[in-house]
Scaffold this motif. Structure first.
Motif, mmCIF file in Angstrom:
data_model
loop_
_atom_site.group_PDB
_atom_site.id
_atom_site.type_symbol
_atom_site.label_atom_id
_atom_site.label_comp_id
_atom_site.label_asym_id
_atom_site.label_seq_id
_atom_site.Cartn_x
_atom_site.Cartn_y
_atom_site.Cartn_z
ATOM 1 N N LEU A 1 0.807 -1.238 -0.099
ATOM 2 C CA LEU A 1 -0.105 0.084 0.110
ATOM 3 C C LEU A 1 0.973 1.259 0.039
ATOM 4 C CD1 LEU A 1 -2.699 -1.097 2.571
ATOM 5 C CD2 LEU A 1 -2.650 -1.198 -0.049
ATOM 6 N N THR A 2 0.612 1.971 -1.004
ATOM 7 C CA THR A 2 1.483 3.273 -1.071
ATOM 8 C C THR A 2 0.554 4.318 -1.658
ATOM 9 O OG1 THR A 2 2.130 3.167 -3.447
ATOM 10 C CG2 THR A 2 3.369 1.766 -1.916
ATOM 11 N N SER A 3 1.329 5.542 -2.026
ATOM 12 C CA SER A 3 0.147 6.602 -2.412
ATOM 13 C C SER A 3 -0.286 6.473 -3.736
ATOM 14 C CB SER A 3 1.194 7.989 -2.655
ATOM 15 O OG SER A 3 2.229 7.707 -3.347
ATOM 16 N N HIS A 4 0.136 5.223 -4.476
ATOM 17 C CA HIS A 4 -0.708 5.190 -5.645
ATOM 18 C C HIS A 4 -1.612 3.957 -5.847
ATOM 19 C CE1 HIS A 4 2.757 6.572 -8.876
ATOM 20 N NE2 HIS A 4 2.427 7.392 -7.661
ATOM 21 N N ASP B 1 4.386 7.752 6.773
ATOM 22 C CA ASP B 1 5.323 6.522 7.655
ATOM 23 C C ASP B 1 5.546 5.470 6.732
ATOM 24 O OD1 ASP B 1 5.861 4.875 9.469
ATOM 25 O OD2 ASP B 1 3.834 4.744 10.507
ATOM 26 N N ALA B 2 6.781 5.694 6.578
ATOM 27 C CA ALA B 2 7.129 4.441 5.239
ATOM 28 C C ALA B 2 7.098 3.085 6.016
ATOM 29 C CB ALA B 2 8.773 4.872 5.057
ATOM 30 N N ALA B 3 7.299 2.968 7.264
ATOM 31 C CA ALA B 3 7.448 1.593 8.179
ATOM 32 C C ALA B 3 6.037 1.240 8.389
ATOM 33 C CB ALA B 3 8.521 1.709 9.064
ATOM 34 N N ASP B 4 5.061 1.760 8.396
ATOM 35 C CA ASP B 4 3.657 1.204 8.379
ATOM 36 C C ASP B 4 3.368 -0.002 8.209
ATOM 37 O OD1 ASP B 4 1.157 1.110 9.147
ATOM 38 O OD2 ASP B 4 0.355 2.881 8.606
#
Length: 385
Positions: free
Chosen positions: A80-83, A142-145
């Motif tokens: 899951l990312t901004s895309h 939060d990259a490590a979520d």
């Protein structure tokens, strides 16, 4: 051979039974929703509502039945990312367009009429002072979520049981490309020269976020993953956006930190690196930095002639893609022109292994389904070792 054995054999620079095939194993080797729907209809397959691989690029995750019908050897994992994370929930009506503000603070829009993909229209760091304090005080994702990889280990295990090679996408675009998205192209190109302390801090922060993501993701998924996907675009059709010397002094140290963190977290994985255009001058540096796979082989760009690349670098790196020209021949050529291009490129890149077939980039919505079928027919005709 299983699909995974086929891919691993090729990456070991040995010849498998046939040229391995990727489609949609990554966000840069995929197929748009429009092209996917048209191809399913052309093949007589029922329509479906596929999962989104990348909403911004409008690419989808094809069904296993579809991929198996084409003989695809790969399966992709898409955290899951901004895309792809809640994009539709965040859309705002902008009249003729849909507006979307992502977790990085970028605003993108999608034309309601005949829209093909989202485009960035607001760069959040463009108007802020180009000072290290701006980077320190910015609200970063939060990259490590851990929610980013929920369910992916089980999905990867399922792919492994099917005998497929498993790839995983990263958090975001590359360090250089993210700087452009956050600052705007003109600012990003000038920052290392005008504001070197700011650029250094920005590159370092982006690398830190990537490292935090990969440490989290590979701790959760590592044993089930074969290939890790990173990317950054340095090439143009003719040359490079920045010199290799500038890349080496400003971006590469941070990029190498990311690569080293990946290899520490999962020593067994192969590192797939995407950079479009003419990146030939960068290839020795990529190899030194630990890149195992280059994508794409942009055969229509200057310096990227496939036979010369295979001769000069074929023993040191796996070429992934370059199977057919996606700018002109695939969307606009005849089926026979597609077949001729496929055979020409496979003959150049496949000998000795070290090659995985894919288009030069994602299959776009305007590609006739008959041309896509011709591409796979040509690979079947010429891809056996």
């Amino acid at each position: 051979m299983t699909s995974r054995e086929r891919i691993v054999t090729a990456m070991d620079h040995r010849e498998p039974d046939r040229v391995p095939l990727d489609l949609a194993g990554t966000h840069v080797t995929g197929i748009s929703r429009r092209a996917y729907d048209a191809l399913r209809a052309h093949l007589g397959m029922p329509g479906e509502a596929p999962l989104w691989q990348d909403v911004i690029q409008q690419t989808v995750i094809p069904s296993d039945a579809f991929l198996d019908r084409l003989g695809v050897d790969t399966r992709g994992l898409f955290p899951l990312t901004s895309h792809n994370w809640g994009v539709f929930d965040k859309l705002e009506d902008g009249g003729a367009v849909w507006n979307y503000r992502d977790e990085w603070g970028m605003t993108q829009h999608f034309p309601k009429k005949d829209g093909l993909w989202f485009s960035i229209v607001k760069h959040p760091l463009a108007e802020l002072p180009p000072e290290p304090s701006t980077v320190a005080g910015y609200r970063w994702p939060d990259a490590a979520d851990p929610r980013r990889v929920d369910g992916l280990r089980e999905r990867a295990a399922g792919f492994r049981q099917q005998g497929k090679a498993v790839l995983i996408k990263g958090l975001c675009a590359g360090i250089f490309e993210m700087a452009q998205r956050l600052r705007g192209m003109e600012n990003a190109m000038m920052d290392p020269l005008q504001y070197p302390a700011f650029a250094e801090r920005l590159y370092g922060r982006l690398a830190d976020l990537k490292i935090a993501f990969w440490e989290m993701a590979l701790r959760a998924l590592g044993p089930e993953v074969d290939i890790v996907v990173e990317n950054d675009d340095y090439g143009t059709q003719q040359s490079q956006l920045i010199s290799f010397e500038q890349y080496s002094s400003t971006i590469r140290p941070h990029q190498e930190r990311v690569f080293a963190a990946i290899k520490r977290a999962a020593p067994h994985v192969r590192l797939f690196f995407h950079s479009c255009g003419n990146v030939r001058p960068y290839l020795p540096g990529f190899i030194e930095a630990g890149v195992n796979i280059l994508n794409p082989v942009h055969v229509t760009a200057a310096g990227m002639e496939p036979r010369a690349l295979k001769r000069d670098f074929g023993d040191a790196i796996t070429f992934w893609g370059g199977g057919v020209d996606t700018q002109h021949i695939l969307p606009h050529g005849t089926p026979q022109a597609v077949k001729d291009d496929v055979k020409r490129n496979v003959e150049a890149l496949a000998p000795g292994g070290g090659y995985v077939f894919n288009t030069i980039h994602n299959i776009q919505g305007d590609v006739p389904p008959g041309n896509i079928v011709a591409m796979y027919e040509a690979l079947e005709e010429c891809g056996a070792y």
